[in-house]
Enzyme design. Structure first.
Site, PDB file in Angstrom:
ATOM      1  CB  SER A 177      -0.929  -0.036   1.064  1.00 18.73           C
ATOM      2  OG  SER A 177      -1.482   1.444   1.080  1.00 18.73           O
ATOM      3  CE1 TYR A 183      -3.597  -1.890   5.075  1.00 16.87           C
ATOM      4  CE2 TYR A 183      -3.322   0.164   4.504  1.00 16.87           C
ATOM      5  CZ  TYR A 183      -3.797  -1.317   3.749  1.00 16.87           C
ATOM      6  OH  TYR A 183      -3.550  -1.261   2.694  1.00 16.87           O
ATOM      7  CE  LYS A 233      -1.409  -4.074   3.803  1.00 16.14           C
ATOM      8  NZ  LYS A 233      -1.896  -5.211   2.578  1.00 16.14           N
TER       9      LYS A 233
END
Ligand code: UDP
Length: 323
Positions: A117, A141, A145
């Site tokens: 991402s 988040y 990643k």
């Protein structure tokens, strides 16, 4: 190729499977249906309802189906949720991701395309953001990643497990068969279309005082079919080595511009209301898109915003209750 698609019942995964099948690949979907939908699973694909934490089930599946490569999309993907509940992001995206990598090593499957991402960059220092920009995630988040990308790097060095990490910008739109249906819905375009469809009264605009031309956040919206096609090209990279690419068009639209375009596309009035900034949202995220176009010949075919919104609107009208 015979590909295991984790998260293949989700929004992006279902379109990846659709494109794999269209190009003559075979797909085995592995999904625990925590966020995905059983009816998003293609009839031509084998479906296994399973959890990434279950490494033994993964090894069995890889053996039984003679899997040659994995496209790994299963995971948790909402910035706001991750700020409130970091633990579940590190468990799902890192610990369970490690369980998948263990299974791959055991089964001798040494190729993975990973759904990463733009959140790995955090607050970017320059726009557009190239792949060599500093990686300073500003949410659990993005951090999760980033951690998985780092693991892949060392698994390549030590075990020759080849990877291609794709850093998605803002996936949007729909294919003929598959569209976006999350509960709760947090993404901009589906929320706007809910208002157009009369399912919600207004769309909240999170922040109108950003340092952007109209004060609202700017994002690089990528049609989900173009995004899915990038995964097919990424499979070719694994024959030669490992790589990381942004997947975005290199141009952006503000929240206000997206609302205005949706009014034009749907012919509906869409009411908006000003709301506070959402924690963790950078003002502008636009991909440096040269590398994937140059190296992989990625040639996006659906980059106009009106067509992106039109595709999402068509899918919504055809599937008023989603899946
Ligand atoms: N956004 C908004 N209202 C909404 C949903 C999103 O104003 O109901 C804004 C959000 O603050 C961000 C942009 O729209 O600036 C895109 O948000 P989305 O959640 O779609 O994707 P993200 O950029 O978080 O991956």
């Amino acid at each position: 190729m015979r590909i295991l698609v984790t998260g293949g019942a989700g929004y992006i995964g279902s379109v990846v499977v659709e494109r794999l099948l269209a190009k003559g690949h075979e797909a085995v979907i592995y999904d625990n249906l925590s966020r995905g939908h059983r009816s998003a699973v293609a009839a031509e694909a084998r479906f296994i309802e399973g959890d990434l934490a279950d490494s033994e089930a993964l090894v069995r599946t890889m053996h039984e189906d003679s899997i040659e490569a994995v496209i790994h999309l299963a995971g948790s993907s909402m910035v706001g949720e991750s700020m409130r509940d970091p633990r579940s992001y590190f468990v799902n995206n890192v610990v369970n991701g490690l369980s998948l990598l263990d299974a791959m090593l055991k089964a001798g499957v040494l190729k993975i395309v990973f759904s990463s991402s733009a959140a790995v960059y955090g607050l970017p220092e320059t726009i557009p953001i190239n792949e060599d920009a500093a990686l300073k995630p500003s949410s659990p988040y993005g951090e999760s990643k980033f951690a998985f990308e780092r693991m892949l790097r060392w698994y390549d060095e030590a075990y020759k497990l080849r990877h291609c990490s794709l850093r998605y910008f803002n996936a949007a739109g729909a294919s003929e068969l598959h569209g976006e249906h999350h509960t709760p819905e947090t993404h901009l375009i589906p929320n706007i279309l809910k208002v157009a469809a009369g399912e919600a009264e207004k769309v909240l605009i999170y922040g109108e005082d950003y340092p952007t031309p109209d004060g609202t956040c700017v994002r690089d919206y990528v049609h989900v079919v173009d995004l899915a096609d990038a995964h097919l090209l990424a499979l070719n990279v694994l024959e030669r080595g490992s790589e990381t690419y942004n997947v975005g068009y290199g141009s952006g639209y503000s929240v206000a511009e997206v609302v205005e375009m949706a009014r034009q596309v749907t012919g509906k009035w869409i009411s908006t209301e000003s709301a506070p900034r959402r924690p963790g949202d950078p003002p502008v995220l636009i991909a440096g898109a040269d590398k994937i176009m140059r190296d992989l010949g990625w040639n996006p075919r659906h980059s106009e915003l009106d067509r992106i919104i039109e595709s999402a609107w068509r899918w919504k009208l055809a599937n008023p209750n989603g899946y």
